[in-house]
Design a protein around this motif. Structure first.
Motif, PDB file in Angstrom:
ATOM      1  N   PHE A   1       0.838  -1.189   0.000  1.00  0.00           N
ATOM      2  CA  PHE A   1       0.000   0.000   0.000  1.00  0.00           C
ATOM      3  C   PHE A   1       0.879   1.247   0.000  1.00  0.00           C
ATOM      4  O   PHE A   1       2.081   1.173   0.295  1.00  0.00           O
ATOM      5  N   ASP A   2       0.269   2.371  -0.350  1.00  0.00           N
ATOM      6  CA  ASP A   2       0.975   3.649  -0.401  1.00  0.00           C
ATOM      7  C   ASP A   2       0.984   4.257   0.997  1.00  0.00           C
ATOM      8  O   ASP A   2      -0.054   4.643   1.528  1.00  0.00           O
ATOM      9  N   ASP A   3       2.162   4.340   1.585  1.00  0.00           N
ATOM     10  CA  ASP A   3       2.284   4.819   2.959  1.00  0.00           C
ATOM     11  C   ASP A   3       1.741   6.240   3.112  1.00  0.00           C
ATOM     12  O   ASP A   3       1.033   6.545   4.087  1.00  0.00           O
ATOM     13  N   LEU A   4       2.049   7.123   2.173  1.00  0.00           N
ATOM     14  CA  LEU A   4       1.580   8.500   2.258  1.00  0.00           C
ATOM     15  C   LEU A   4       0.060   8.572   2.174  1.00  0.00           C
ATOM     16  O   LEU A   4      -0.576   9.367   2.874  1.00  0.00           O
ATOM     17  N   ASP A   5      -0.516   7.734   1.333  1.00  0.00           N
ATOM     18  CA  ASP A   5      -1.975   7.708   1.203  1.00  0.00           C
ATOM     19  C   ASP A   5      -2.625   7.261   2.509  1.00  0.00           C
ATOM     20  O   ASP A   5      -3.628   7.843   2.953  1.00  0.00           O
ATOM     21  N   ILE A   6      -2.057   6.257   3.142  1.00  0.00           N
ATOM     22  CA  ILE A   6      -2.598   5.763   4.410  1.00  0.00           C
ATOM     23  C   ILE A   6      -2.497   6.834   5.482  1.00  0.00           C
ATOM     24  O   ILE A   6      -3.439   7.062   6.253  1.00  0.00           O
ATOM     25  N   LEU A   7      -1.358   7.525   5.549  1.00  0.00           N
ATOM     26  CA  LEU A   7      -1.186   8.576   6.543  1.00  0.00           C
ATOM     27  C   LEU A   7      -2.155   9.727   6.296  1.00  0.00           C
ATOM     28  O   LEU A   7      -2.685  10.318   7.244  1.00  0.00           O
ATOM     29  N   GLU A   8      -2.392  10.058   5.027  1.00  0.00           N
ATOM     30  CA  GLU A   8      -3.352  11.115   4.698  1.00  0.00           C
ATOM     31  C   GLU A   8      -4.758  10.716   5.140  1.00  0.00           C
ATOM     32  O   GLU A   8      -5.502  11.522   5.712  1.00  0.00           O
TER      33      GLU A   8
END
Length: 211
Positions: free
Chosen positions: A7-14
């Protein structure tokens, strides 16, 4: 070797950031985070740890990615112009954007007090950065003649940070926008007054998009 993340780490954090921003730390459950991110509980634990650990990651993400955009407003025009731009944005986010009200750092600091040492340290890092940028902007305003030369930058910046905390309290009570605007104007004029406002220019708030 551990398995690569799928998964996209930045997307999850957002996604997690928006959820915490809307609901607050105490109002967000692990089930909420699973629904918002689309990750299973095991995936969240393996990647970030428990809810508190993930919130720490979110706060650091906010400071590194979101806060600089709002602080950039302080560089617009003269020192006093920069302050007005910055507080215009605070007014906009506080009053108009009900999905993500206020500053995440301020929300966290005022939610129910911070009892976690790591969380307190992260919030202090962000608040100290904001205070430093406010002080530098006020110092610049004194130098460029837009702010009264008797103004003490560090003291004024501290008072304006307190103003931001007060705005958040008012926002929780769904205070009328005009009252929040009055508070902002009064504190800017008190702590970072314009130098020689002989042009009669009225302080007006404009919308600045930082996202």
């Amino acid at each position: 070797m551990g398995r690569a993340r799928t998964f996209d780490d930045l997307d999850i954090l957002e996604r997690a950031m928006r959820l915490f921003w809307r609901n607050g730390y105490n109002g967000t459950s692990m089930r909420d985070l699973m629904a918002e991110t689309g990750l299973a509980k095991a995936s969240i634990y393996n990647a970030y740890g428990n809810k508190k650990d993930l919130f720490h990651c979110v706060l650091n993400h906010y400071i590194d990615k979101k806060q600089p955009k709002s602080l950039q407003l302080l560089t617009q025009g003269s020192g006093r112009d920069g302050l007005e731009s910055y507080f215009s944005n605070i007014l906009r986010v506080t009053i108009e954007n009900h999905q993500t009200p206020g500053c995440l750092l301020v929300n966290t600091a005022t939610e129910q007090g911070i009892h976690d040492e790591a969380m307190r340290s992260i919030v202090e890092r962000g608040m100290e950065r904001a205070e430093k940028h406010l002080a530098l902007t006020i110092e610049r305003g004194v130098a460029d003649g837009s702010i009264d030369p008797e103004t003490h930058p560090e003291t004024a910046a501290l008072c304006l940070i307190a103003t931001i905390l007060g705005i958040r309290v008012m926002a929780r009570k769904r205070a009328d926008a005009s009252k929040v605007e009055t508070l902002i104007k009064a504190n800017l004029d008190k702590h970072a007054p314009r130098h020689k406002p002989a042009d009669g220019r009225k302080l007006t708030f404009q919308v600045y998009e930082t996202r």
